[in-house]
Design an enzyme around this catalytic site. Structure first.
Site, mmCIF file in Angstrom:
data_model
loop_
_atom_site.group_PDB
_atom_site.id
_atom_site.type_symbol
_atom_site.label_atom_id
_atom_site.label_comp_id
_atom_site.label_asym_id
_atom_site.label_seq_id
_atom_site.Cartn_x
_atom_site.Cartn_y
_atom_site.Cartn_z
ATOM 1 N N CYS A 1 -1.501 -14.076 -14.452
ATOM 2 C CA CYS A 1 -0.372 -13.912 -15.739
ATOM 3 C C CYS A 1 0.922 -14.007 -15.282
ATOM 4 O O CYS A 1 1.549 -14.791 -16.034
ATOM 5 C CB CYS A 1 -0.638 -12.408 -15.906
ATOM 6 S SG CYS A 1 0.208 -11.916 -17.572
ATOM 7 N N CYS B 1 -4.452 -4.787 -17.078
ATOM 8 C CA CYS B 1 -4.189 -4.488 -18.510
ATOM 9 C C CYS B 1 -5.263 -4.692 -19.470
ATOM 10 O O CYS B 1 -5.341 -4.110 -20.560
ATOM 11 C CB CYS B 1 -2.946 -5.261 -18.984
ATOM 12 S SG CYS B 1 -3.166 -7.094 -19.329
#
Length: 360
Positions: free
Chosen positions: A102, A200
């Site tokens: 990410c 997440c």
């Protein structure tokens, strides 16, 4: 006035980073990256990051500090570069680190590109790390954060000279406690907000259930093998396990057994004793040397193969095909394919790559 694009998650760290940049005379622009909809990850009834609450917290901070705030849609890139790769990695019997992907593909590629479009001078995040320009070598360096407990340099090894030149980590010289105090002093709405600990897009921590729902596939039971190749038990699908795992390893032999090797092609898992988890050599691919210069000779370094693992003395050698062999002075426990090995010289991050082979 210089412009700073602030990556804002809705948490206290990125909010204080924005406050610091404004105090330093920058004109901030706050941005939250919309990475997925909860329905996309089959978590429609659970609170995840990118939630409305997080966006509203970030918006509130931007309003209080007096700068514009936007939400950018990066869902397509996140699916391709992070979620799909995460799932594929597990299917190949490896253990991925989605935070690294990410940071690499979203924060410091897609967001960096958007910052250029907005004519911002720097991209700012709430990472606990530092950047230094070395006058002698004329190179930028990535350094560990002052707060050892919060240091995030491990997940930033992919940064390039170009990116470091246009990135600011305002929190690197502070402890987490100092940052919370700053947030309270500034009256920020999220000053006491808890840090996110989970992946997440998997807020319940159950990656096995996520993979099954995401792919619509379920891999059935297979055999546990001992180091001699004897069948000593049954498992519930190889992708449910990772190297070094003890939980869920139920075998016919007495004593504690741990996952030593995962064989996705046969749906088998090799288990052994704790002492069998220690290895001294690894091979890493997709290696990034932060200086931009690949060492021509073996280099004495300190390395870690897991987030916040104690640094260990090693020698790194670049092989002919560009992969990097790391030989540790002392064998390391549960070196895992798919994870990152990151190399240091003191506080300076030299670089890192993805582990693809474990030996020794």
């Amino acid at each position: 006035m210089k412009k700073a694009l602030i990556a804002m998650s809705g948490g206290v760290d990125s909010s204080v980073a924005a406050s610091f940049m404004k105090e330093q005379g920058y004109s901030p622009i706050g941005v939250t990256m919309k990475l997925y909809d909860n329905e996309d990850i089959h978590m429609s009834n659970e609170k995840t990051c990118c939630s409305l609450d997080d966006i509203e917290d970030a918006r509130s901070v931007a309003y209080r500090l007096g700068f514009p705030y936007y939400v950018f849609n990066f869902k397509s890139a996140f699916k391709e570069k992070v979620i799909d790769k995460f799932v594929e990695c597990y299917k190949c019997g490896m253990t991925p680190n989605p935070c690294i992907e990410c940071n690499r593909h979203l924060k410091f590629k897609e967001l960096y590109r958007r910052a250029q479009e907005l004519e911002c001078d720097v991209v700012v995040t709430g990472h606990y790390a530092r950047i230094k320009y070395d006058e002698e070598t004329k190179k930028y360096q990535l350094l560990k954060g002052v707060d050892e407990a919060k240091d995030q340099s491990y997940v930033l090894y992919h940064l390039t000279q170009e990116q470091l030149a246009h990135t600011v980590f305002p929190l690197g010289d502070y402890t987490k406690e100092e940052i919370r105090e700053k947030a309270i002093e500034s009256g920020l709405v999220n000053a006491k907000k808890h840090d996110s600990q989970d992946i997440c897009f998997i807020p319940d921590g159950n990656h096995k259930k996520f993979i099954e729902k995401y792919t619509g596939q379920k891999i059935g039971p297979g055999n546990f093998l001992d180091l001699e190749g004897n069948v000593i038990g049954r498992h519930f699908g190889y992708y449910r396990y990772t190297v070094g795992q003890r939980k869920g390893v139920v075998v016919s032999k007495p004593g504690k057994f741990y996952v030593c090797e995962i064989r996705p092609e046969t749906n088998e898992i090799v288990v052994g004793r704790n002492s069998d988890l220690f290895h001294a050599e690894l091979i890493a691919t997709d290696f990034n040397w932060i200086s931009g210069e690949t060492p021509e000779k073996p280099v004495e370094v300190y390395g870690r193969t897991r987030y916040h693992q104690e640094l260990a003395k090693a020698v790194a050698t670049v092989l002919e095909d560009g992969t990097v062999k790391v030989d540790f002075e002392q064998p390391q426990r549960a070196i895992t394919k798919g994870q990152a090995v990151v190399l240091y010289d003191g506080d300076v991050v030299l670089g890192g790559g993805t582990i693809i082979e474990v030996n020794g």
